[in-house]
Design an enzyme around this catalytic site. Structure first.
Site, PDB file in Angstrom:
ATOM      1  N   GLU A   1      -1.489   5.697   6.099  1.00  0.00           N
ATOM      2  CA  GLU A   1      -2.291   5.443   7.407  1.00  0.00           C
ATOM      3  C   GLU A   1      -1.597   5.172   8.481  1.00  0.00           C
ATOM      4  O   GLU A   1      -0.643   4.295   8.431  1.00  0.00           O
ATOM      5  CB  GLU A   1      -3.336   4.447   7.244  1.00  0.00           C
TER       6      GLU A   1
ATOM      7  N   LYS B   1     -10.880   9.258  11.342  1.00  0.00           N
ATOM      8  CA  LYS B   1     -11.438   8.123  10.404  1.00  0.00           C
ATOM      9  C   LYS B   1     -13.055   7.908  10.692  1.00  0.00           C
ATOM     10  O   LYS B   1     -13.258   7.924  11.952  1.00  0.00           O
ATOM     11  CB  LYS B   1     -10.606   6.924  10.492  1.00  0.00           C
TER      12      LYS B   1
ATOM     13  N   CYS C   1      -8.196   5.485   3.723  1.00  0.00           N
ATOM     14  CA  CYS C   1      -8.331   3.859   3.253  1.00  0.00           C
ATOM     15  C   CYS C   1      -9.818   3.334   3.190  1.00  0.00           C
ATOM     16  O   CYS C   1     -10.202   3.660   2.175  1.00  0.00           O
ATOM     17  CB  CYS C   1      -7.732   3.290   4.365  1.00  0.00           C
TER      18      CYS C   1
ATOM     19  N   SER D   1      12.256 -30.790  -0.850  1.00  0.00           N
ATOM     20  CA  SER D   1      11.777 -31.983  -1.153  1.00  0.00           C
ATOM     21  C   SER D   1      11.765 -32.575  -2.739  1.00  0.00           C
ATOM     22  O   SER D   1      12.024 -33.736  -2.897  1.00  0.00           O
ATOM     23  CB  SER D   1      10.053 -32.239  -0.548  1.00  0.00           C
TER      24      SER D   1
END
Length: 715
Positions: free
Chosen positions: A45, A114, A175, A361
């Site tokens: 896309e 789309k 999509c 850490s």
């Protein structure tokens, strides 16, 4: 009888606004597709611009440059003799659309906008584009003058149509349309479309891939047909990692699948399918045939005078259909090892950085971040050994090494680009210092071990001189506010020191032509949700690879890496109690994260999921947990936990407005920048919901009747 066609789909690592680079990767994918004898190629896309351009989609320049790149593709002779499905944004009648452009031999056949746009979670397509609310309607589109001169066309079809070749019919959906209840492929299949293309910009999320795969397999199982799924892959400039997995399926069975995580910029997936299988599959379902004959939806067919089957393909015994295969899924711990690592590599190479800096850490969160960097180095070595010249050139540039330098081990790369620092105080333990040093040694990072007590003490002395009062820790008789302030001093100074070291360590090491290092944060999603971090402390960084990963999943990842990366040192991190080490350690007291928070990490995962995914406020969350956690907990205990969670979530919500950009991996991420939009000034006691919760608890304990419960009114 058979009718064989070779089809190609692809994963492309596109970058927002990298017009020429995106074009070149598209051209490379077309070249590979033709080498594999494919007759149809589909890409991701918005592949010309990159999917994640965000508000750049509002700029006219973007549309101009898109057409310029598309013209460059159309006029390239190597793109002829293959049907192309390419994604880019188009302005039609002064309206912006997210489109697919289908072409053959330099002629545009159709521009298909789309229909259904993604507009939730991480997506805001309605901010940039307009849906095509005209199903099956086609209009004329006036091509830009330079494109019209190139193609010899003035007007081309624009709208919801399908492509009719001499031997098959092709339709496209984009999509989000696959995820909608009434997907376009359903009506297209009933109208005789046999091949469906889906161009996607779908991001990675832990445990999400199966949903996508199930939808594709279900679509072709229900409707019959061939489905080509293309996806973007990589970090295109934002928090998302697009995870590829290009796919070809036929009649509910997968015949080809691309990789989900990879450093390859271009990956083409091909399969040879027999269209006669589609026709016989559909004809076998009488109910489907009846629906097809009764359907009133008819698509305009755009005819292209080409037979997609290679000449004599159907009679050549040497060409056979691609066999079905199982879908490849990664375990969540593998996804953590691969997804953030690929994202960090893309970020580093595209910003032309010198490397990463991490405050290490000795706890499991910073440990997980360091191991993800090591995983990134492992992936780079794998690509180099596989002959990936692009990755080799990138790593040589990043490490400021010449062309003769070819690393053979991940530790070689780590020593060049990864810098770690243990920032200890008098509150730090020998165990965390040792774990930090040993992990840095195993990874081979450039490690600094320091004590920052003089800096902390100077800040406290400055405050004492200015105010005449000296704060002390709670364990020594101080108040809660003093105790918190003393912890925050250490945390915020670590952030200041992190940026100092990140800027100057390359200079210390005499790395030529170097800039500063990118600072990595390491707060997990549960701590971010609860607000168990100091604003502008060492969680404030440039990037956070684990900011949307739960503590529970991080532990699984560390166990996985211990076994699969040959790093037994990681077992020590799994056994350690999570602690911030910001308070003094005494004979009777060691600070604990879960005790400080008043809830466990596992509970935080449940709270986060119910709040974000199930959309629960305090009252509905209490009702759900009442069923889940009783009788192990009493209703009153459940109520206290829910109210405690929402109290601290609310008072710390402001921290999410400045949270470090994190790799998006978990669907209950509290990232305030786009994914989780909530106000940051909330009444933390949620008084009305709390009253309703308390009344239910009272009813459970027999203090009021059910009638009294039902008669609750606003005071």
């Amino acid at each position: 009888m058979s009718h064989l066609i070779t089809l190609a789909t692809c994963n492309l690592n596109q970058w927002a606004l990298d017009f020429e680079g995106n074009r070149d990767r598209i051209l490379e994918s077309i070249k590979i597709s033709k080498e594999k004898k494919a007759r149809l190629r589909v890409g991701p896309e918005l592949e010309i611009t990159g999917y994640g351009c965000l508000d750049h989609f509002l700029e006219d320049d973007l549309y101009l440059h898109s057409w310029e790149m598309y013209a460059s593709i159309l006029k390239t002779p190597e793109t002829f003799d293959i049907l192309l499905d390419i994604g880019m944004p188009v302005v039609h009648k002064n309206v912006r659309y997210n489109c697919r452009l289908l072409s053959f031999n330099g002629k545009i056949l159709l521009i298909r906008p789309k229909i259904w746009l993604a507009n939730d979670g991480n997506y805001r397509e309605l901010r940039y584009f307009t849906p095509w609310f005209k199903p099956t309607i086609v209009e004329e589109f006036q091509l830009p003058v330079n494109i019209a001169k190139l193609t010899g066309q003035s007007l081309v079809p624009f709208g919801d149509a399908v492509i009719n070749a001499l031997d098959t019919c092709i339709g496209t959906e984009t999509c989000e349309e696959l995820f909608t209840p009434e997907s376009p492929h359903i009506a297209m299949s009933l109208d005789g479309v046999e091949i469906f293309t889906n161009s996607s910009g779908s991001h990675h999320e832990l445990r999400k891939l199966n949903k996508r795969m199930d939808l594709i397999k279900g679509a072709t199982s229900r409707c019959g047909g061939v489905y080509l799924y293309a996806n973007q892959r990589g970090c295109d400039g934002d928090r998302l990692y697009y995870d590829g997995c290009a796919l070809i399926a036929i009649n509910g069975k997968v015949v080809a699948q691309g990789s989900q995580f990879s450093l390859k910029d271009v990956e083409v997936v091909t399969a040879t399918v027999d269209l006669e299988d589609v026709r016989s599959y559909r004809a076998a379902f009488m109910s489907r045939s009846m629906q097809a004959s009764l359907s009133k939806i008819r698509y305009q067919r755009i005819t292209v005078d080409v037979e997609l089957a290679v000449k004599n393909n159907r009679f050549d015994p040497s060409i056979t259909p691609t066999a079905a295969r199982d879908v490849r899924y990664h375990l969540p711990e593998e996804e953590i090892a691969l997804g953030p690592a690929c994202w960090l590599w893309d970020y580093l190479r595209r910003c032309k950085g010198t490397g990463y800096f991490l405050p290490l850490s000795g706890g499991i969160d910073s440990c997980a971040t360091a191991v993800i960097i090591f995983s990134m180095c492992r992936l780079v070595i794998k690509e180099i050994s596989d002959g990936n010249y692009v990755v080799l050139k990138d790593v040589q540039k990043i490490c400021r090494m010449g062309q003769e330098w070819i690393p053979s081990k991940p530790e070689e790369i780590a020593n060049k680009i990864f810098h770690t620092c243990y920032m200890g105080t008098e509150n730090s333990s020998k165990e965390t210092r040792d774990r930090s040093r040993n992990l840095a040694k195993r990874i081979n990072s450039y490690h600094v071990d320091l004590n920052m007590d003089p800096v902390v003490n100077s800040i406290i002395s400055l405050f004492e001189v200015a105010t005449g009062k000296k704060p002390v820790y709670k364990i020594f008789g101080g108040s809660q506010i003093e105790n918190l302030a003393l912890q925050n001093i250490q945390a915020r100074l670590r952030m200041v020191l992190s940026y100092l070291f990140a800027q100057l360590l390359p200079w210390v090491r005499n790395i030529p032509n170097s800039g500063g290092l990118l600072v990595l944060g390491s707060s997990n999603v549960d701590e971010c949700l609860r607000g168990y971090l100091t604003k502008y402390d060492c969680s404030s960084a440039d990037l956070n690879p684990i900011g949307a990963i739960s503590k529970r999943d991080l532990k699984k990842f560390i166990a996985y890496a211990s076994a699969n990366f040959d790093m037994p040192i990681l077992d020590d991190f799994l056994k350690a109690t999570p602690t911030a080490e910001l308070e003094p350690i005494t004979k009777d007291y060691v600070q604990s994260d879960e005790i400080d928070m008043g809830m466990t990490y596992d509970e935080l995962g449940v709270f986060g999921s119910l709040r974000k995914i199930d959309k629960c406020g305090p009252y509905s969350m209490f009702l759900k947990l009442l069923h889940l956690w009783t009788p192990k907990l009493t209703p009153r205990q459940v109520a206290e936990k829910v109210k405690r969670f929402f109290f601290f979530y609310a008072i710390n919500r402001h921290k999410q407005t400045v949270i470090t950009p994190s790799y998006h991996a978990e669907n209950y991420s509290p990232d305030d920048n786009r994914f989780d939009l909530r106000p940051f000034l909330i009444d933390p006691r949620f008084p009305w919901a709390s009253k309703k919760i308390d009344r239910i608890v009272d009813q459970y304990e027999g203090k009021i009747s059910i009638d009294d419960l039902n008669n609750l009114e606003v005071d």
